[in-house]
Enzyme design. Structure first.
Site, PDB file in Angstrom:
ATOM      1  N   CYS A  59       0.836  -1.188   0.000  1.00  0.00           N
ATOM      2  CA  CYS A  59       0.000   0.000   0.000  1.00  0.00           C
ATOM      3  C   CYS A  59       0.880   1.251   0.000  1.00  0.00           C
ATOM      4  CB  CYS A  59      -0.901   0.004   1.236  1.00  0.00           C
ATOM      5  SG  CYS A  59      -2.064   1.400   1.293  1.00  0.00           S
ATOM      6  N   HIS A  79      -2.394  -3.899   5.057  1.00  0.00           N
ATOM      7  CA  HIS A  79      -2.201  -3.530   6.460  1.00  0.00           C
ATOM      8  C   HIS A  79      -3.531  -3.193   7.111  1.00  0.00           C
ATOM      9  CE1 HIS A  79      -2.695   0.948   6.010  1.00  0.00           C
ATOM     10  NE2 HIS A  79      -2.346   0.667   4.770  1.00  0.00           N
ATOM     11  N   CYS A 104      -6.183   0.187   6.875  1.00  0.00           N
ATOM     12  CA  CYS A 104      -5.974   0.765   5.546  1.00  0.00           C
ATOM     13  C   CYS A 104      -7.125   1.688   5.161  1.00  0.00           C
ATOM     14  CB  CYS A 104      -5.847  -0.364   4.521  1.00  0.00           C
ATOM     15  SG  CYS A 104      -5.635   0.200   2.827  1.00  0.00           S
TER      16      CYS A 104
END
Length: 211
Positions: free
Chosen positions: A43, A99, A102
């Protein structure tokens, strides 16, 4: 010049000096080329630095990042990175790392329009639609959020396996394994989501390409 901008320039000089103090040939050796064993698809979130999380040095991780660590088959940026990593660098591992917490995943759970990113988040919403029965059965919102993060990572790993790039590598006998992780912002630990693919045998037959 702002104080912040000056600070990061100064930080760079200090970093260079610290590296050269340990190894005078550090940058000379680094400039000769790269041979990373790993491609990291993560990300864009600034709190999830690929190298630092796994204690890797420069040259050890090839990195692609986007909102919510997505593998979108029309994303030429991601496909170009994947193709170079697999066919030129010959990486042996690809990790999709999401994660908890997010923002992209959180946005995909709602209906608020944010802007142009709505078009990207739609791909994440597709994952929710595929698993809506399970996700909607989770009463606690935080637990549902965390489950969605994990399911999204798993779907992206399978989407990687569906690409012609990965399947061609497998067909040629290249050693390549795909993995899915979720990173805990509040702990620093990664969770192996137990989705580890090294062939197309776990894909539906319709996705298995013939070369």
């Amino acid at each position: 010049m702002s104080d912040f901008y000056k600070k990061i320039l100064d930080n760079n000089k200090q970093w260079v000096e610290s590296q050269l103090a340990v190894d005078p040939e550090y940058f000379k050796d680094l400039s000769k080329g790269q041979n990373p064993p790993l491609l990291w698809i993560g990300c864009s979130d600034s709190r999830v630095p690929a190298n630092e999380i796994i204690g890797a040095k420069p040259g050890e991780v090839f990195v692609h990042r986007n909102i919510a660590n997505m593998v979108v088959h029309t994303d030429m940026n991601m496909l170009s990175v994947l193709d170079y990593a697999v066919n030129v660098l010959r990486v042996k591992h690809v990790i999709v790392c999401g994660h908890y917490g997010c923002g992209g995943i959180k946005a995909a759970m709602g209906n608020d329009s944010i802007g142009i990113i709505d078009n990207w988040i739609r791909h994440i919403k597709d994952v929710y639609r595929l698993h809506n029965t399970y996700l909607d059965s989770i009463v606690d919102e935080t637990d549902r959020f965390n489950a969605f993060v994990e399911l999204n990572v798993k779907e992206q790993v399978f989407d990687l396996a569906k690409t012609s790039i990965v399947q061609s590598a497998w067909r040629s006998g290249q050693e390549l394994t795909l993995h899915g992780w979720a990173y805990g912002l509040n702990s620093g630990f990664v969770t192996d989501l137990d989705v580890n693919l090294s062939s197309d045998k776990d894909l539906d037959v319709v996705y298995q390409l013939k070369f």
